[in-house]
Scaffold this motif. Structure first.
Motif, mmCIF file in Angstrom:
data_model
loop_
_atom_site.group_PDB
_atom_site.id
_atom_site.type_symbol
_atom_site.label_atom_id
_atom_site.label_comp_id
_atom_site.label_asym_id
_atom_site.label_seq_id
_atom_site.Cartn_x
_atom_site.Cartn_y
_atom_site.Cartn_z
ATOM 1 N N ILE A 197 0.840 -1.199 0.000
ATOM 2 C CA ILE A 197 0.000 0.000 0.000
ATOM 3 C C ILE A 197 0.871 1.243 0.000
ATOM 4 N N ALA A 198 1.919 1.255 0.814
ATOM 5 C CA ALA A 198 2.815 2.417 0.883
ATOM 6 C C ALA A 198 3.492 2.656 -0.460
ATOM 7 N N ASN A 199 3.866 1.578 -1.158
ATOM 8 C CA ASN A 199 4.486 1.739 -2.473
ATOM 9 C C ASN A 199 3.507 2.321 -3.485
ATOM 10 N N ASP A 200 2.218 1.975 -3.356
ATOM 11 C CA ASP A 200 1.209 2.526 -4.265
ATOM 12 C C ASP A 200 0.886 3.979 -3.942
ATOM 13 N N VAL A 201 0.735 4.280 -2.665
ATOM 14 C CA VAL A 201 0.338 5.622 -2.244
ATOM 15 C C VAL A 201 1.517 6.593 -2.284
ATOM 16 N N LEU A 202 2.677 6.137 -1.850
ATOM 17 C CA LEU A 202 3.885 6.964 -1.815
ATOM 18 C C LEU A 202 4.993 6.264 -2.605
ATOM 19 N N PRO A 203 4.993 6.386 -3.923
ATOM 20 C CA PRO A 203 5.941 5.615 -4.728
ATOM 21 C C PRO A 203 7.414 5.942 -4.461
ATOM 22 N N GLY A 204 7.708 7.083 -3.915
ATOM 23 C CA GLY A 204 9.097 7.454 -3.663
ATOM 24 C C GLY A 204 9.684 6.887 -2.375
ATOM 25 N N SER A 214 10.691 0.471 0.381
ATOM 26 C CA SER A 214 10.039 -0.572 1.173
ATOM 27 C C SER A 214 10.751 -0.779 2.497
ATOM 28 N N SER A 215 12.071 -0.660 2.470
ATOM 29 C CA SER A 215 12.832 -0.851 3.709
ATOM 30 C C SER A 215 12.497 0.226 4.736
ATOM 31 N N SER A 216 12.181 1.426 4.277
ATOM 32 C CA SER A 216 11.802 2.500 5.205
ATOM 33 C C SER A 216 10.463 2.190 5.879
ATOM 34 N N VAL A 217 9.545 1.630 5.109
ATOM 35 C CA VAL A 217 8.234 1.278 5.673
ATOM 36 C C VAL A 217 8.408 0.148 6.685
ATOM 37 N N ARG A 218 9.209 -0.844 6.346
ATOM 38 C CA ARG A 218 9.466 -1.947 7.280
ATOM 39 C C ARG A 218 10.149 -1.428 8.557
ATOM 40 N N PHE A 219 11.083 -0.508 8.387
ATOM 41 C CA PHE A 219 11.752 0.077 9.554
ATOM 42 C C PHE A 219 10.754 0.824 10.431
#
Length: 185
Positions: free
Chosen positions: A46-53, A56-61
């Motif tokens: 979802i984060a990649n779709d909403v905030l493409p920049g 993924s590692s930042s979201v996991r962190f």
């Protein structure tokens, strides 16, 4: 043989008796951990779709940091509860008077036991479906698409989380109440 006060009631000792909450807190954090662990791939997508920049590692962190933050807050709250039971701190949900921290009565202990068995059974039966419903709702929540949320998901979430909360609270009251009865007498 126990001692009695002037009204014929058993005299309570002023020894330390634990405050309610640690078992409920451990089981609550455990559920939060499971939810975050299972929802992480969906949240990353979802984060990649909403905030493409955003990587993924930042979201996991961020999710891992949220787990550590909640763990820290939970531990500090439980420490404050137990320190209040010792008379060394203040917590609004813990009575500072050790004489008022009595074990539950037999009918109340029976009610807690019924709560553990019935609500625990319902939570156990709805666990996987409840977690799946929550994860299925995440994309609808992220896009604010209320029409994509099924009523059955909401009912399942209420049943699962409600029964889980009742079961963990009842178990906490039952076990801590049992400890209180052992320590007070």
């Amino acid at each position: 043989m126990g001692t009695y006060d002037t009204h014929g009631e058993p005299r309570r000792s002023n020894r330390y008796v634990p405050a309610y909450g640690p078992i409920d807190a451990v089981l609550g954090f455990g559920l939060f951990y499971v939810v975050v662990t299972r929802a992480t791939p969906t949240i990353v997508a979802i984060a990649n779709d909403v905030l493409p920049g955003v990587a993924s590692s930042s979201v996991r962190f961020a999710l891992a940091a949220a787990l550590w933050f909640i763990l820290t807050v939970t531990l500090l709250d439980q420490l404050r509860r137990q320190l209040t039971a010792l008379g060394l701190a203040h917590h609004p949900e813990v009575d500072p008077d050790p004489a008022k921290r009595t074990p539950p009565s037999e009918p109340l202990a029976l009610a807690y036991l019924v709560g553990v068995v019935l609500a625990g059974g319902i939570a156990w039966l709805t666990f996987d479906a409840g977690i799946a419903a929550l994860i299925s709702m995440l994309p609808a929540i992220a896009t604010l698409d209320v029409g994509a949320v099924r009523l059955s998901w909401l009912v399942l979430l209420v049943v699962f989380f409600g029964s889980y909360g009742i079961a963990t609270r009842s178990l906490d009251r039952l076990v801590i109440g049992g400890l209180r009865s052992l320590l007070i007498e």
